[in-house]
Design an enzyme around this catalytic site. Structure first.
Site, PDB file in Angstrom:
ATOM      1  N   GLU A  39       0.805  -1.240   0.000  1.00  0.00           N
ATOM      2  CA  GLU A  39       0.000   0.000   0.000  1.00  0.00           C
ATOM      3  C   GLU A  39       0.830   1.279   0.000  1.00  0.00           C
ATOM      4  O   GLU A  39       0.327   2.340  -0.337  1.00  0.00           O
ATOM      5  CB  GLU A  39      -0.950   0.021   1.216  1.00  0.00           C
ATOM      6  CG  GLU A  39      -0.226   0.167   2.536  1.00  0.00           C
ATOM      7  CD  GLU A  39      -1.058   0.828   3.637  1.00  0.00           C
ATOM      8  OE1 GLU A  39      -2.235   1.111   3.419  1.00  0.00           O
ATOM      9  OE2 GLU A  39      -0.492   1.055   4.720  1.00  0.00           O
ATOM     10  N   HIS A  68      -4.158   3.040   2.177  1.00  0.00           N
ATOM     11  CA  HIS A  68      -3.539   3.865   1.130  1.00  0.00           C
ATOM     12  C   HIS A  68      -3.815   3.345  -0.287  1.00  0.00           C
ATOM     13  O   HIS A  68      -3.200   3.815  -1.246  1.00  0.00           O
ATOM     14  CB  HIS A  68      -2.023   3.964   1.357  1.00  0.00           C
ATOM     15  CG  HIS A  68      -1.660   4.780   2.563  1.00  0.00           C
ATOM     16  ND1 HIS A  68      -1.879   6.131   2.635  1.00  0.00           N
ATOM     17  CD2 HIS A  68      -1.129   4.416   3.765  1.00  0.00           C
ATOM     18  CE1 HIS A  68      -1.480   6.590   3.818  1.00  0.00           C
ATOM     19  NE2 HIS A  68      -1.033   5.561   4.528  1.00  0.00           N
ATOM     20  N   HIS A 177       3.739  -0.662  10.601  1.00  0.00           N
ATOM     21  CA  HIS A 177       5.135  -0.541  10.147  1.00  0.00           C
ATOM     22  C   HIS A 177       6.138  -0.767  11.287  1.00  0.00           C
ATOM     23  O   HIS A 177       7.278  -0.311  11.203  1.00  0.00           O
ATOM     24  CB  HIS A 177       5.412   0.832   9.515  1.00  0.00           C
ATOM     25  CG  HIS A 177       4.620   1.126   8.278  1.00  0.00           C
ATOM     26  ND1 HIS A 177       5.004   2.084   7.361  1.00  0.00           N
ATOM     27  CD2 HIS A 177       3.473   0.611   7.800  1.00  0.00           C
ATOM     28  CE1 HIS A 177       4.120   2.148   6.381  1.00  0.00           C
ATOM     29  NE2 HIS A 177       3.169   1.258   6.631  1.00  0.00           N
TER      30      HIS A 177
HETATM   31 FE   LIG Z   1       1.423   0.982   5.476  1.00  0.00          FE
HETATM   32 FE   LIG Z   2      -1.957   1.359   6.255  1.00  0.00          FE
END
Ligand SMILES: [Fe+2]
Ligand SMILES: [Fe+2]
Length: 258
Positions: A39, A68, A177
């Site tokens: 993404e 995203h 992340h």
């Molecule tokens: Fe991400």
């Molecule tokens: Fe995300």
């Protein structure tokens, strides 16, 4: 069967990490299938055809998305045709693209499902309701099921995983992340991790340039985020699947950096 799931690939640095480390990981762990969250793969925001083709060229078999998905408008040109890329299944039903797909490897059909969370996220449909509605169709068309649950809240990810424990081989969390250290096999046999991690620049904030993020938080003014550069890392999980039971046997964190 050994499956590698790569955490969110952020921009050029993330793609470089895939180019540098993926082949070695495939050899070292005898990987048969590679799934990655894409993404953020085009400049940190969304995906383009060119970027997707580059990632497939490095050996990735399937790309999942997240909040995203639509950031780069090029996605609308190909997401309806490219069955190796999926966007969250609990988006509005008429949205372009597909929420799950089937990839064939070693004479096995692996279904990959993308879902997005509802806690501290946008106003998405319930992942529980849509999963319940689609699970028999997905099951009838595959041998093994892997879910990317793209969400912010750790508790939401673990709760969803427990709700499908024993029904799918793995639930892998993405979106934050930051790789968590809770890779585990749940009591019913589903492999789980709260977040697979970041594939991108080591010296970064979630893959983006540190200075820009600091400026944004201090000034509270809009800034143009930039993908961070320098040393890169690839983070993800190796999932060993028992193909007869269609459940996880083992899951371990993978991390490579230069
Ligand atoms: Fe991400
Ligand atoms: Fe995300």
């Amino acid at each position: 069967m050994n499956i590698l799931f790569i955490g969110d690939i952020v921009g050029r640095s993330g793609r470089r990490a895939v180019r540098l480390f993926l082949n070695k990981i495939i050899e070292e762990y005898d990987i048969s299938l590679v799934i990655a969250n894409g993404e953020n793969s085009a400049g940190g925001f969304g995906i383009t055809k060119k970027v997707a083709d580059e990632l497939f060229g490095y050996g990735i078999d399937c790309l999942t998305m997240g909040n995203h998905t639509w950031d780069n408008k090029d996605v609308f040109n190909f997401i309806d045709k490219e069955r190796r890329i999926i966007r969250p299944l609990n988006y509005f039903p008429d949205n372009p693209g597909y929420g799950w797909t089937v990839i064939e490897k070693n004479s096995l059909k692996i279904a990959v499902v993308n879902l997005i969370g509802q806690v501290y996220m946008n106003n998405y449909n319930s992942p529980y309701h849509i999963f319940k509605k689609k699970i028999s169709d997905i099951k009838n068309n595959s041998d093994i099921i892997i879910v990317d649950f793209h969400a912010e809240a750790t508790g939401e990810k673990l709760t969803f995983a427990h709700s499908v424990d024993g029904k799918v081989a793995a639930v892998v969390g993405t979106h934050t992340h930051v790789q968590t250290s809770d890779a585990q096999i749940l009591p019913g046999g589903t492999a789980y991790i709260t977040d697979a991690g970041l594939t991108g620049a080591v010296n970064s904030i979630l893959g983006m340039k540190v200075e820009k993020m600091v400026e944004k938080y201090i000034t509270q003014l809009p800034v143009n985020y930039e993908v961070a550069t320098g040393s890169v890392k690839l983070e993800g999980v190796l999932i060993k699947v028992d193909k007869n039971k269609a459940l996880g046997k083992q899951i371990m964190e993978i991390k490579k950096n230069n």
